[in-house]
Design a protein around this motif. Structure first.
Motif, PDB file in Angstrom:
ATOM      1  N   LEU A 139     -20.594  33.060 -24.365  1.00 27.40           N
ATOM      2  CA  LEU A 139     -20.007  32.836 -25.686  1.00 27.40           C
ATOM      3  C   LEU A 139     -21.080  32.944 -26.767  1.00 27.40           C
ATOM      4  O   LEU A 139     -20.880  33.562 -27.809  1.00 27.40           O
ATOM      5  CB  LEU A 139     -19.331  31.461 -25.737  1.00 27.40           C
ATOM      6  CG  LEU A 139     -18.678  31.141 -27.078  1.00 27.40           C
ATOM      7  CD1 LEU A 139     -17.491  32.054 -27.330  1.00 27.40           C
ATOM      8  CD2 LEU A 139     -18.252  29.702 -27.157  1.00 27.40           C
ATOM      9  N   ARG A 205     -10.440  24.774 -33.613  1.00 31.15           N
ATOM     10  CA  ARG A 205      -9.650  25.393 -32.549  1.00 31.15           C
ATOM     11  C   ARG A 205     -10.004  24.811 -31.180  1.00 31.15           C
ATOM     12  O   ARG A 205      -9.822  25.454 -30.153  1.00 31.15           O
ATOM     13  CB  ARG A 205      -9.842  26.909 -32.586  1.00 31.15           C
ATOM     14  CG  ARG A 205      -9.027  27.504 -33.722  1.00 31.15           C
ATOM     15  CD  ARG A 205      -9.026  28.989 -33.692  1.00 31.15           C
ATOM     16  NE  ARG A 205     -10.209  29.531 -34.338  1.00 31.15           N
ATOM     17  CZ  ARG A 205     -10.728  30.725 -34.045  1.00 31.15           C
ATOM     18  NH1 ARG A 205     -10.168  31.471 -33.130  1.00 31.15           N
ATOM     19  NH2 ARG A 205     -11.790  31.155 -34.683  1.00 31.15           N
ATOM     20  N   GLY A 206     -10.515  23.578 -31.208  1.00 31.34           N
ATOM     21  CA  GLY A 206     -10.638  22.812 -29.967  1.00 31.34           C
ATOM     22  C   GLY A 206     -11.828  23.144 -29.108  1.00 31.34           C
ATOM     23  O   GLY A 206     -11.806  22.874 -27.905  1.00 31.34           O
ATOM     24  N   TYR A 207     -12.901  23.697 -29.708  1.00 29.90           N
ATOM     25  CA  TYR A 207     -14.069  23.964 -28.892  1.00 29.90           C
ATOM     26  C   TYR A 207     -14.705  22.639 -28.505  1.00 29.90           C
ATOM     27  O   TYR A 207     -14.956  21.793 -29.350  1.00 29.90           O
ATOM     28  CB  TYR A 207     -15.080  24.829 -29.662  1.00 29.90           C
ATOM     29  CG  TYR A 207     -16.283  25.194 -28.840  1.00 29.90           C
ATOM     30  CD1 TYR A 207     -16.155  26.114 -27.798  1.00 29.90           C
ATOM     31  CD2 TYR A 207     -17.514  24.621 -29.076  1.00 29.90           C
ATOM     32  CE1 TYR A 207     -17.248  26.448 -27.034  1.00 29.90           C
ATOM     33  CE2 TYR A 207     -18.611  24.956 -28.308  1.00 29.90           C
ATOM     34  CZ  TYR A 207     -18.466  25.875 -27.283  1.00 29.90           C
ATOM     35  OH  TYR A 207     -19.552  26.201 -26.516  1.00 29.90           O
ATOM     36  N   VAL A 209     -13.305  20.263 -26.456  1.00 31.94           N
ATOM     37  CA  VAL A 209     -12.404  19.150 -26.136  1.00 31.94           C
ATOM     38  C   VAL A 209     -12.271  18.952 -24.635  1.00 31.94           C
ATOM     39  O   VAL A 209     -11.775  17.940 -24.180  1.00 31.94           O
ATOM     40  CB  VAL A 209     -10.985  19.294 -26.734  1.00 31.94           C
ATOM     41  CG1 VAL A 209     -11.038  19.252 -28.244  1.00 31.94           C
ATOM     42  CG2 VAL A 209     -10.296  20.545 -26.244  1.00 31.94           C
ATOM     43  N   ARG A 211     -12.909  21.060 -20.438  1.00 32.24           N
ATOM     44  CA  ARG A 211     -13.502  22.178 -19.708  1.00 32.24           C
ATOM     45  C   ARG A 211     -12.908  23.474 -20.209  1.00 32.24           C
ATOM     46  O   ARG A 211     -11.700  23.617 -20.323  1.00 32.24           O
ATOM     47  CB  ARG A 211     -13.177  22.026 -18.227  1.00 32.24           C
ATOM     48  CG  ARG A 211     -14.392  21.796 -17.364  1.00 32.24           C
ATOM     49  CD  ARG A 211     -13.963  21.726 -15.910  1.00 32.24           C
ATOM     50  NE  ARG A 211     -13.450  23.040 -15.447  1.00 32.24           N
ATOM     51  CZ  ARG A 211     -14.246  24.019 -15.012  1.00 32.24           C
ATOM     52  NH1 ARG A 211     -15.544  23.868 -14.990  1.00 32.24           N
ATOM     53  NH2 ARG A 211     -13.733  25.160 -14.589  1.00 32.24           N
ATOM     54  N   ARG A 212     -13.759  24.427 -20.506  1.00 28.84           N
ATOM     55  CA  ARG A 212     -13.292  25.739 -20.946  1.00 28.84           C
ATOM     56  C   ARG A 212     -12.938  26.601 -19.755  1.00 28.84           C
ATOM     57  O   ARG A 212     -13.596  26.544 -18.735  1.00 28.84           O
ATOM     58  CB  ARG A 212     -14.415  26.453 -21.704  1.00 28.84           C
ATOM     59  CG  ARG A 212     -14.362  26.330 -23.189  1.00 28.84           C
ATOM     60  CD  ARG A 212     -15.582  26.968 -23.788  1.00 28.84           C
ATOM     61  NE  ARG A 212     -15.537  28.429 -23.738  1.00 28.84           N
ATOM     62  CZ  ARG A 212     -14.851  29.186 -24.568  1.00 28.84           C
ATOM     63  NH1 ARG A 212     -14.136  28.633 -25.499  1.00 28.84           N
ATOM     64  NH2 ARG A 212     -14.866  30.492 -24.470  1.00 28.84           N
ATOM     65  N   THR A 213     -11.896  27.386 -19.897  1.00 31.23           N
ATOM     66  CA  THR A 213     -11.658  28.401 -18.881  1.00 31.23           C
ATOM     67  C   THR A 213     -12.139  29.726 -19.456  1.00 31.23           C
ATOM     68  O   THR A 213     -12.528  29.804 -20.612  1.00 31.23           O
ATOM     69  CB  THR A 213     -10.165  28.522 -18.537  1.00 31.23           C
ATOM     70  OG1 THR A 213      -9.437  28.524 -19.754  1.00 31.23           O
ATOM     71  CG2 THR A 213      -9.733  27.389 -17.658  1.00 31.23           C
ATOM     72  N   ARG A 214     -12.063  30.759 -18.649  1.00 28.19           N
ATOM     73  CA  ARG A 214     -12.584  32.024 -19.099  1.00 28.19           C
ATOM     74  C   ARG A 214     -11.469  33.052 -18.963  1.00 28.19           C
ATOM     75  O   ARG A 214     -10.817  33.143 -17.933  1.00 28.19           O
ATOM     76  CB  ARG A 214     -13.754  32.408 -18.200  1.00 28.19           C
ATOM     77  CG  ARG A 214     -14.542  33.594 -18.620  1.00 28.19           C
ATOM     78  CD  ARG A 214     -15.765  33.686 -17.733  1.00 28.19           C
ATOM     79  NE  ARG A 214     -15.403  33.591 -16.322  1.00 28.19           N
ATOM     80  CZ  ARG A 214     -14.932  34.607 -15.625  1.00 28.19           C
ATOM     81  NH1 ARG A 214     -14.756  35.770 -16.170  1.00 28.19           N
ATOM     82  NH2 ARG A 214     -14.623  34.456 -14.356  1.00 28.19           N
ATOM     83  N   TYR A 215     -11.221  33.760 -20.052  1.00 26.87           N
ATOM     84  CA  TYR A 215     -10.199  34.781 -19.984  1.00 26.87           C
ATOM     85  C   TYR A 215     -10.839  36.132 -20.237  1.00 26.87           C
ATOM     86  O   TYR A 215     -11.763  36.248 -21.033  1.00 26.87           O
ATOM     87  CB  TYR A 215      -9.128  34.535 -21.046  1.00 26.87           C
ATOM     88  CG  TYR A 215      -8.269  35.732 -21.308  1.00 26.87           C
ATOM     89  CD1 TYR A 215      -7.281  36.097 -20.387  1.00 26.87           C
ATOM     90  CD2 TYR A 215      -8.450  36.528 -22.432  1.00 26.87           C
ATOM     91  CE1 TYR A 215      -6.517  37.212 -20.609  1.00 26.87           C
ATOM     92  CE2 TYR A 215      -7.683  37.647 -22.656  1.00 26.87           C
ATOM     93  CZ  TYR A 215      -6.717  37.978 -21.738  1.00 26.87           C
ATOM     94  OH  TYR A 215      -5.953  39.094 -21.953  1.00 26.87           O
TER      95      TYR A 215
END
Lengths: 296, 561
Positions: A139, A205-207, A209, A211-215
């Motif tokens: 990112l 936009r909730g960065y 909050v 665990r991030r997933t990856r798209y």
């Protein structure tokens, strides 16, 4: 964006990466002239088959590089038994000349491959590969990639604005440097301001909050399984042959190849297929397409 | 059902004595479209940012904001981030990633959704917004309007209940702004999304909104149904200035009591009906004094061709245009029609490859060593921020060598100690002008000086420019703001595909155009000639008088009893 390379355009970056690794690694670890020749011819043919629009200039550069590298080796290395002639009290040997030609071929074939690879591996595909290792780092990298063109553009705007406002006079070099520094400092301030808004927008936009997933828009499908399987199988044959010394090749003091064997022949065939694979795939697709067109 | 409300909300920024917001009470129900209006500094932005916890400014807050009866401060992180969407006025800076598809998926990745779910939602939103074609594009290649649509889509993708928008169209040209507002209407109508939007450009927002919240000095002065509130603004001239032309005309003409039975018109169509039904048309034409330009040419373009690279298309094609000394000349036209490029070429910042440009009768190429920029010409760029280099407004002025007291306009002195990035858009324009005037230009080129300004500041800038031309300075303004051009220009020119297709004095220019013209001109097309601003229409209606005076007063009488 690569246009027209029907070979890899629709493959996942993962399978393409594996393919390129399989095709380049043998060239790096061997000096076998057959493998290296197959690599060069395969890479050039594939780049034409893939419609990569390589400029004439690129080919000329490669040719110059080849000549220089081939000539340089015998000038600096004087090992080998067969002396061709003596220059400035230094023997120029046939072995060193051939070694130079072959290593030059290896380097050029890898350069052709890298060109195809970078054409295909656009920033988002590369980032996708990278994000498999670390999503956060990827990112940060994508944000950095975004900032480069933005800063360049803004710097130009500031320079224009300052000039047309008569504040950045360009009368002499000192004024010029001063003006440049003012533009730089203004751009730096702007970049910080800019960063704050971007950070707020990320948070909004909730960065962070959870665990991030990856798209990614890339999927690992049927084509990728086939490509990966073929690449790895052929690679395995080559590695086995290499590990048992079936195609080892020595230059000094005299050129000596290991005796011909079934395994060596299998390795040459495998590498040939591997090296020409993009061209083969493209031709299959072209034929299939022509056939389809006829039906339509 | 109530979705968002504030109870006794007050807010003070750190280090300030006067509160930015005081005693705010309001409640928004589900599916409502609320337009928030108020002059610059009325506290709109502060209020909107407080409604979204993640972007709330630092400071002392009392009172409470409720989201579906939960205090905002005790909402969990996920709900607060994803149920309330927030879009600001900066299209560029809200974008986080380098590709459109990645931008759309960013919030969903933050939500921790599985890849398949993200793929579906991103596809859905891209279709709804009609941006499938942009999917693989780099974000920095998009136009301002596309960027702002992307920002909206990137927020909507998390399916928020409420959208909060802080002047989202301030930096966009009118066409892009209109597209953006159309998308908001679609979200409101088809997904019954609750929308709270602050805007200066009210012509389209007002008719779309259900209710209107008017702020002044950090307080809510009125909040209610749009039509009722719009009709009640006639006592507040500064607020009225920003209203749609129809509302302004109605408010001026509806003398107390007389129009009680007539609803306040909001759109051009309603305004037209109102005029047709209520006013006579005996005097058709508005008399305007004849305008004659001076003899000396300030700028003249002769068959100028310009392109940015050898393989690209011409940006300017055979551009021929003359601006005379002492004029206030407005250049209007669509995006990419070459307006800004023409301005940059006139400022000597872009090289043309054919034709000639003369500045005060001398070839632009004969001005050497920056002599063009001292005592001759100066340009105010579209992004004024690019002009500022110092850390306070006072330093900026000192650096440029401007004497605040000798400026031809009154400089907002309260801003002197602030950072130039932190002052309002209108103040930035004035600061930029003040800096430029230090070089004593005879010709000023301005690129979009009214972008993102409220109506009051637009008139202020207009008056300042008028005073500059009165002192003999030639002013060329490139603008999308046709209302501004109609009200202030001496002459206007329309750009299309790199050259001028028509140029004339505004009352002829805008009266002859039927699409590219002011809303007042569209309203009275065929009714009155040469009326192009709301004030022109008001004057003509007054001069004509009302239709059937006696009948109307009779009706009103019946209405009252």
């Amino acid at each position: 964006m690569l246009k027209g390379n029907t070979t890899f355009e629709r493959n996942s970056p993962v399978s393409v990466f594996i393919y390129y690794a399989c095709v380049v690694v043998p060239v790096i670890f061997t000096m076998n002239p057959v493998i290296i020749a197959l690599s060069l011819i395969g890479s050039i043919i594939s780049s034409f088959a893939g419609r990569e629009h390589t400029s004439v200039r690129f080919h000329i550069y490669m040719l110059i590089l080849f000549v220089v590298m081939t000539a340089a080796n015998p000038l600096f290395y004087h090992n080998g038994e067969t002396v061709l002639f003596v220059m400035n009290n230094n023997p120029i040997t046939l072995e060193a000349a051939i070694y130079g030609a072959i290593s030059a071929t290896a380097v050029i074939s890898v350069l052709y491959r890298s060109r195809s690879f970078t054409l295909y591996m656009t920033s988002d595909r590369l980032l996708y590969l990278f994000s498999i290792l670390s999503s956060k780092a990827a990112l940060i990298l994508t944000m950095a990639l975004r900032y480069v063109p933005l800063y360049t553009r803004h710097t130009r705007c500031v320079a224009d604005a300052q000039r047309a406002a008569g504040l950045y006079k360009e009368r002499n070099i000192i004024d010029d440097i001063k003006g440049g520094m003012r533009v730089f400092s203004a751009t730096a301030t702007w970049a910080l301001e800019y960063g704050i808004v971007t950070a707020a927008s990320m948070e909004a936009r909730g960065y962070g909050v959870g665990r991030r997933t990856r798209y990614s828009p890339f999927t690992f499908g049927h084509r990728d399984i086939v490509l990966t399987a073929i690449s790895l199988m052929l690679f395995a044959v080559i590695i086995t042959a290499g590990a048992t010394g079936s195609f080892s090749f020595t230059f000094y003091p005299r050129i000596e190849a290991s005796p011909a064997s079934t395994l060596a022949f299998a390795a040459y065939t495998s590498y040939g297929v591997l090296s020409f694979l993009p061209a083969i795939l493209t031709i299959i697709e072209d034929v299939r397409w022509k056939y389809l067109v006829q039906k339509i | 059902m109530e979705i968002l409300s504030a109870k006794n909300l007050s807010f003070t920024y750190p280090g300030e004595d006067t509160p930015a917001l005081s005693n705010i009470n309001f409640s928004v129900s589900e599916g409502e479209f609320v337009a928030v209006c108020g002059a610059t500094g009325s506290g709109k932005s502060t209020l909107l940012s407080l409604l979204k916890r993640e972007v709330a400014p630092m400071g002392k807050m009392t009172g409470e904001i409720f989201y579906r009866s939960t205090p905002l401060s005790s909402m969990n992180h996920k709900d607060s981030a994803f149920k309330i969407g927030y879009v600001t006025q900066r299209p560029e800076q809200q974008i986080v990633t380098d590709k459109v598809w990645h931008e759309l998926s960013f919030a969903l990745e933050n939500m921790g959704l599985p890849s398949d779910e993200i793929r579906r939602r991103v596809a859905e939103v891209a279709c709804f917004f009609g941006i499938e074609d942009l999917f693989d594009r780099r974000t920095d290649e998009l136009s301002g309007g596309q960027k702002q649509l992307l920002n909206l889509a990137a927020v909507v993708v998390t399916r928020p209940d409420i959208l909060i928008l802080d002047e989202p169209t301030a930096q966009l040209d009118p066409i892009a702004a209109s597209d953006f507002i159309t998308m908001l209407k679609k979200l409101h109508r088809e997904l019954s999304m609750t929308i709270i939007i602050a805007e200066h450009r009210l012509e389209e927002i007002i008719p779309a909104s259900d209710s209107l919240l008017v702020m002044e000095g950090g307080r809510i002065i009125v909040f209610g149904k749009t039509r009722t509130i719009a009709a009640s603004l006639r006592t507040n001239p500064r607020m009225l200035l920003g209203m749609p032309a129809a509302v302004r005309i109605y408010s001026e003409l509806a003398v107390d009591g007389e129009d009680k039975d007539v609803a306040c018109p909001l759109t051009v169509r309603e305004g037209r009906d109102y005029i047709l039904n209520n006013f006579r048309q005996d005097i058709k034409v508005r008399k305007v004094p004849e305008y004659t330009h001076r003899e000396n040419e300030a700028i003249s373009f002769r068959d100028v061709y310009l392109r940015y690279s050898r393989d690209s298309d011409d940006v300017l094609r055979a551009l021929s245009l003359t601006v005379y000394e002492g004029e206030l000349f407005c250049v209007v036209g669509g995006n990419g029609s070459g307006k800004t490029t023409a301005l940059l070429a006139a400022a000597g910042l872009r090289k043309f490859y054919s034709g000639s440009i003369k500045i005060f009768g001398r070839d632009i190429r004969s001005y050497k060593n920056g002599s063009l920029y001292s005592g001759c010409l100066s340009m105010l760029p579209q992004d004024v921020d690019t002009l500022f280099l110092c850390s306070t407004v006072a330093d900026e002025l000192r650096d440029a060598g401007t004497d605040v007291d000798s400026l031809p306009f009154e400089f907002p002195k309260a801003t002197l100690d602030r950072h130039p990035y932190d002052i309002s858009g209108g103040e930035k324009q004035l600061l930029g002008l003040a800096k430029l005037l230090a070089t004593h230009p005879r010709l000023l080129l301005l690129d979009e000086p009214t972008k993102g300004l409220d109506a009051w500041y637009k008139t202020k800038i207009g008056d300042v420019l008028r005073s500059l031309t009165a002192s003999g300075i030639t002013v060329v303004v490139v603008t999308h703001d046709i209302e501004f051009a109609a009200a202030y220009a001496d002459r206007c020119a329309l750009f299309f595909r790199g050259s001028v297709v028509s140029s004339d004095v505004p009352h002829k220019f805008f009266a002859e155009n039927s699409f590219y013209t002011t809303s007042a001109a569209r309203m009275v097309r065929g009714i009155y000639d040469g009326a192009i601003t709301a004030d022109d229409v008001i004057a003509l209606c007054r001069a004509n008088g009302r239709r059937n005076e006696s009948k109307r007063s009779l009706l009103t009488g019946v209405g009252v009893t």
